[in-house]
Design a protein around this motif. Structure first.
Motif, PDB file in Angstrom:
ATOM      1  N   GLY A 137       0.771  -1.227   0.000  1.00 24.40           N
ATOM      2  CA  GLY A 137       0.000   0.000   0.000  1.00 24.40           C
ATOM      3  C   GLY A 137       0.806   1.281   0.000  1.00 24.40           C
ATOM      4  O   GLY A 137       0.238   2.370  -0.071  1.00 24.40           O
ATOM      5  N   GLY A 138       2.113   1.166   0.094  1.00 20.50           N
ATOM      6  CA  GLY A 138       2.948   2.360   0.078  1.00 20.50           C
ATOM      7  C   GLY A 138       2.977   3.015  -1.288  1.00 20.50           C
ATOM      8  O   GLY A 138       2.501   2.454  -2.273  1.00 20.50           O
ATOM      9  N   GLY A 139       3.526   4.209  -1.338  1.00 23.58           N
ATOM     10  CA  GLY A 139       3.623   4.901  -2.602  1.00 23.58           C
ATOM     11  C   GLY A 139       4.097   6.318  -2.419  1.00 23.58           C
ATOM     12  O   GLY A 139       4.495   6.726  -1.320  1.00 23.58           O
ATOM     13  N   LEU A 140       4.060   7.071  -3.503  1.00 21.01           N
ATOM     14  CA  LEU A 140       4.456   8.476  -3.500  1.00 21.01           C
ATOM     15  C   LEU A 140       3.205   9.343  -3.496  1.00 21.01           C
ATOM     16  O   LEU A 140       2.361   9.218  -4.394  1.00 21.01           O
ATOM     17  CB  LEU A 140       5.303   8.774  -4.733  1.00 21.01           C
ATOM     18  N   VAL A 141       3.087  10.191  -2.494  1.00 24.11           N
ATOM     19  CA  VAL A 141       1.930  11.072  -2.372  1.00 24.11           C
ATOM     20  C   VAL A 141       2.401  12.473  -2.035  1.00 24.11           C
ATOM     21  O   VAL A 141       3.584  12.689  -1.725  1.00 24.11           O
ATOM     22  CB  VAL A 141       0.935  10.583  -1.299  1.00 24.11           C
ATOM     23  N   GLN A 142       1.465  13.408  -2.055  1.00 25.49           N
ATOM     24  CA  GLN A 142       1.788  14.786  -1.700  1.00 25.49           C
ATOM     25  C   GLN A 142       1.334  15.092  -0.279  1.00 25.49           C
ATOM     26  O   GLN A 142       0.508  14.375   0.291  1.00 25.49           O
ATOM     27  CB  GLN A 142       1.113  15.740  -2.683  1.00 25.49           C
ATOM     28  N   THR A 143       1.866  16.132   0.256  1.00 22.66           N
ATOM     29  CA  THR A 143       1.479  16.577   1.596  1.00 22.66           C
ATOM     30  C   THR A 143      -0.033  16.742   1.675  1.00 22.66           C
ATOM     31  O   THR A 143      -0.640  17.353   0.796  1.00 22.66           O
ATOM     32  CB  THR A 143       2.161  17.905   1.941  1.00 22.66           C
TER      33      THR A 143
ATOM     34  N   TYR B 268       8.409  -7.342  19.380  1.00 22.46           N
ATOM     35  CA  TYR B 268       7.697  -8.023  18.311  1.00 22.46           C
ATOM     36  C   TYR B 268       8.505  -9.201  17.799  1.00 22.46           C
ATOM     37  O   TYR B 268       9.736  -9.157  17.718  1.00 22.46           O
ATOM     38  CB  TYR B 268       7.369  -7.035  17.190  1.00 22.46           C
ATOM     39  N   ASP B 269       7.798 -10.234  17.392  1.00 20.31           N
ATOM     40  CA  ASP B 269       8.439 -11.488  17.019  1.00 20.31           C
ATOM     41  C   ASP B 269       8.476 -11.735  15.514  1.00 20.31           C
ATOM     42  O   ASP B 269       9.359 -12.439  15.019  1.00 20.31           O
ATOM     43  CB  ASP B 269       7.700 -12.645  17.692  1.00 20.31           C
ATOM     44  N   TYR B 270       7.498 -11.215  14.819  1.00 26.64           N
ATOM     45  CA  TYR B 270       7.428 -11.418  13.366  1.00 26.64           C
ATOM     46  C   TYR B 270       7.337 -10.051  12.678  1.00 26.64           C
ATOM     47  O   TYR B 270       6.643  -9.152  13.164  1.00 26.64           O
ATOM     48  CB  TYR B 270       6.203 -12.262  12.987  1.00 26.64           C
ATOM     49  N   TRP B 271       8.017  -9.962  11.539  1.00 28.55           N
ATOM     50  CA  TRP B 271       8.082  -8.690  10.811  1.00 28.55           C
ATOM     51  C   TRP B 271       7.803  -8.898   9.336  1.00 28.55           C
ATOM     52  O   TRP B 271       8.213  -9.914   8.754  1.00 28.55           O
ATOM     53  CB  TRP B 271       9.469  -8.070  10.971  1.00 28.55           C
ATOM     54  N   GLY B 272       7.141  -7.908   8.746  1.00 28.19           N
ATOM     55  CA  GLY B 272       6.966  -7.897   7.311  1.00 28.19           C
ATOM     56  C   GLY B 272       8.181  -7.277   6.642  1.00 28.19           C
ATOM     57  O   GLY B 272       9.097  -6.792   7.304  1.00 28.19           O
ATOM     58  N   GLN B 273       8.157  -7.228   5.326  1.00 23.14           N
ATOM     59  CA  GLN B 273       9.327  -6.774   4.580  1.00 23.14           C
ATOM     60  C   GLN B 273       9.381  -5.261   4.424  1.00 23.14           C
ATOM     61  O   GLN B 273      10.398  -4.731   4.040  1.00 23.14           O
ATOM     62  CB  GLN B 273       9.355  -7.436   3.193  1.00 23.14           C
ATOM     63  N   GLY B 274       8.311  -4.571   4.714  1.00 19.02           N
ATOM     64  CA  GLY B 274       8.303  -3.119   4.614  1.00 19.02           C
ATOM     65  C   GLY B 274       7.727  -2.614   3.309  1.00 19.02           C
ATOM     66  O   GLY B 274       7.862  -3.255   2.257  1.00 19.02           O
ATOM     67  N   THR B 275       7.089  -1.461   3.386  1.00 19.46           N
ATOM     68  CA  THR B 275       6.558  -0.802   2.195  1.00 19.46           C
ATOM     69  C   THR B 275       6.907   0.674   2.297  1.00 19.46           C
ATOM     70  O   THR B 275       6.777   1.285   3.353  1.00 19.46           O
ATOM     71  CB  THR B 275       5.038  -1.022   2.062  1.00 19.46           C
ATOM     72  N   LEU B 276       7.379   1.249   1.208  1.00 13.69           N
ATOM     73  CA  LEU B 276       7.898   2.609   1.220  1.00 13.69           C
ATOM     74  C   LEU B 276       6.791   3.633   1.030  1.00 13.69           C
ATOM     75  O   LEU B 276       6.001   3.545   0.093  1.00 13.69           O
ATOM     76  CB  LEU B 276       8.944   2.774   0.118  1.00 13.69           C
ATOM     77  N   VAL B 277       6.779   4.600   1.919  1.00 16.20           N
ATOM     78  CA  VAL B 277       5.871   5.735   1.820  1.00 16.20           C
ATOM     79  C   VAL B 277       6.717   6.989   1.640  1.00 16.20           C
ATOM     80  O   VAL B 277       7.575   7.275   2.466  1.00 16.20           O
ATOM     81  CB  VAL B 277       4.994   5.861   3.081  1.00 16.20           C
ATOM     82  N   THR B 278       6.451   7.709   0.577  1.00 14.17           N
ATOM     83  CA  THR B 278       7.169   8.944   0.310  1.00 14.17           C
ATOM     84  C   THR B 278       6.158  10.075   0.186  1.00 14.17           C
ATOM     85  O   THR B 278       5.241  10.000  -0.629  1.00 14.17           O
ATOM     86  CB  THR B 278       7.989   8.855  -0.986  1.00 14.17           C
ATOM     87  N   VAL B 279       6.340  11.095   1.017  1.00 11.21           N
ATOM     88  CA  VAL B 279       5.436  12.235   1.010  1.00 11.21           C
ATOM     89  C   VAL B 279       6.213  13.451   0.523  1.00 11.21           C
ATOM     90  O   VAL B 279       7.164  13.882   1.173  1.00 11.21           O
ATOM     91  CB  VAL B 279       4.840  12.502   2.400  1.00 11.21           C
ATOM     92  N   SER B 280       5.810  13.988  -0.596  1.00 11.94           N
ATOM     93  CA  SER B 280       6.492  15.149  -1.151  1.00 11.94           C
ATOM     94  C   SER B 280       5.843  16.429  -0.661  1.00 11.94           C
ATOM     95  O   SER B 280       4.633  16.483  -0.415  1.00 11.94           O
ATOM     96  CB  SER B 280       6.469  15.094  -2.674  1.00 11.94           C
ATOM     97  N   SER B 281       6.667  17.458  -0.547  1.00 11.51           N
ATOM     98  CA  SER B 281       6.160  18.750  -0.050  1.00 11.51           C
ATOM     99  C   SER B 281       5.654  19.624  -1.183  1.00 11.51           C
ATOM    100  O   SER B 281       5.817  19.324  -2.342  1.00 11.51           O
ATOM    101  CB  SER B 281       7.262  19.475   0.716  1.00 11.51           C
TER     102      SER B 281
ATOM    103  N   VAL C 214      10.104   3.807   5.359  1.00  9.13           N
ATOM    104  CA  VAL C 214       9.657   2.446   5.069  1.00  9.13           C
ATOM    105  C   VAL C 214       8.822   1.997   6.263  1.00  9.13           C
ATOM    106  O   VAL C 214       9.270   2.098   7.404  1.00  9.13           O
ATOM    107  CB  VAL C 214      10.837   1.490   4.855  1.00  9.13           C
ATOM    108  N   TYR C 215       7.624   1.535   5.996  1.00  7.68           N
ATOM    109  CA  TYR C 215       6.705   1.127   7.046  1.00  7.68           C
ATOM    110  C   TYR C 215       6.670  -0.397   7.142  1.00  7.68           C
ATOM    111  O   TYR C 215       6.545  -1.095   6.128  1.00  7.68           O
ATOM    112  CB  TYR C 215       5.307   1.665   6.768  1.00  7.68           C
ATOM    113  N   TYR C 216       6.773  -0.877   8.369  1.00 10.39           N
ATOM    114  CA  TYR C 216       6.796  -2.304   8.634  1.00 10.39           C
ATOM    115  C   TYR C 216       5.630  -2.697   9.540  1.00 10.39           C
ATOM    116  O   TYR C 216       5.355  -2.005  10.521  1.00 10.39           O
ATOM    117  CB  TYR C 216       8.097  -2.703   9.345  1.00 10.39           C
ATOM    118  N   CYS C 217       4.996  -3.809   9.210  1.00 11.85           N
ATOM    119  CA  CYS C 217       4.029  -4.369  10.148  1.00 11.85           C
ATOM    120  C   CYS C 217       4.716  -5.478  10.932  1.00 11.85           C
ATOM    121  O   CYS C 217       5.698  -6.071  10.466  1.00 11.85           O
ATOM    122  CB  CYS C 217       2.793  -4.889   9.429  1.00 11.85           C
TER     123      CYS C 217
END
Length: 124
Positions: free
Chosen positions: A7-13, A111-124, A92-95
């Protein structure tokens, strides 16, 4: 056992994103689920956590009122709805799943189990 964040991605402020975490190989319906993030050059930090029933939620101060954590035990998923995004939310957001309940719910070691992460980039 696998946690898959998406669900990560590049978004604006000011924009919104919804992150999802799908678990497989094990049910986490009895476990606390959490979201962490790691910005470039920084340590991984706690963002939010939700109890197994969904009745209790925790947030770090910087996202309180903007982010909402939720879960669907029937689907073995957890989500993080992020509104009013700011450039400082870029990371990078991890569950993660807290199974053994050792340490704090707000610490990486809790925490015992981790996901691989998804990148969230917020541009100004």
């Amino acid at each position: 056992v696998q946690l898959q964040a998406s669900g990560g991605g590049l978004v604006q402020t000011g924009d919104s994103l919804r992150l999802s975490c799908a678990a497989s190989g094990r049910t986490f319906s009895s476990d606390m689920m959490g979201w962490f993030r790691q910005a470039p050059g920084k340590e991984r930090e706690f963002v939010a956590a939700i109890s197994w029933s969904g009745s209790t939620r925790y947030y770090t101060d910087s996202v309180e009122g903007r982010f909402t954590i939720s879960r669907d035990n029937a689907k073995n998923t957890a989500c993080l709805q992020m509104n009013s995004l700011k450039p400082e939310d870029t990371a990078v957001y991890y569950c993660a799943a807290r199974v053994s309940y050792s340490g704090s719910y707000s610490s990486v070691s809790g925490y015992d189990y981790w996901g691989q992460g998804t990148l969230v980039t917020v541009s100004s």
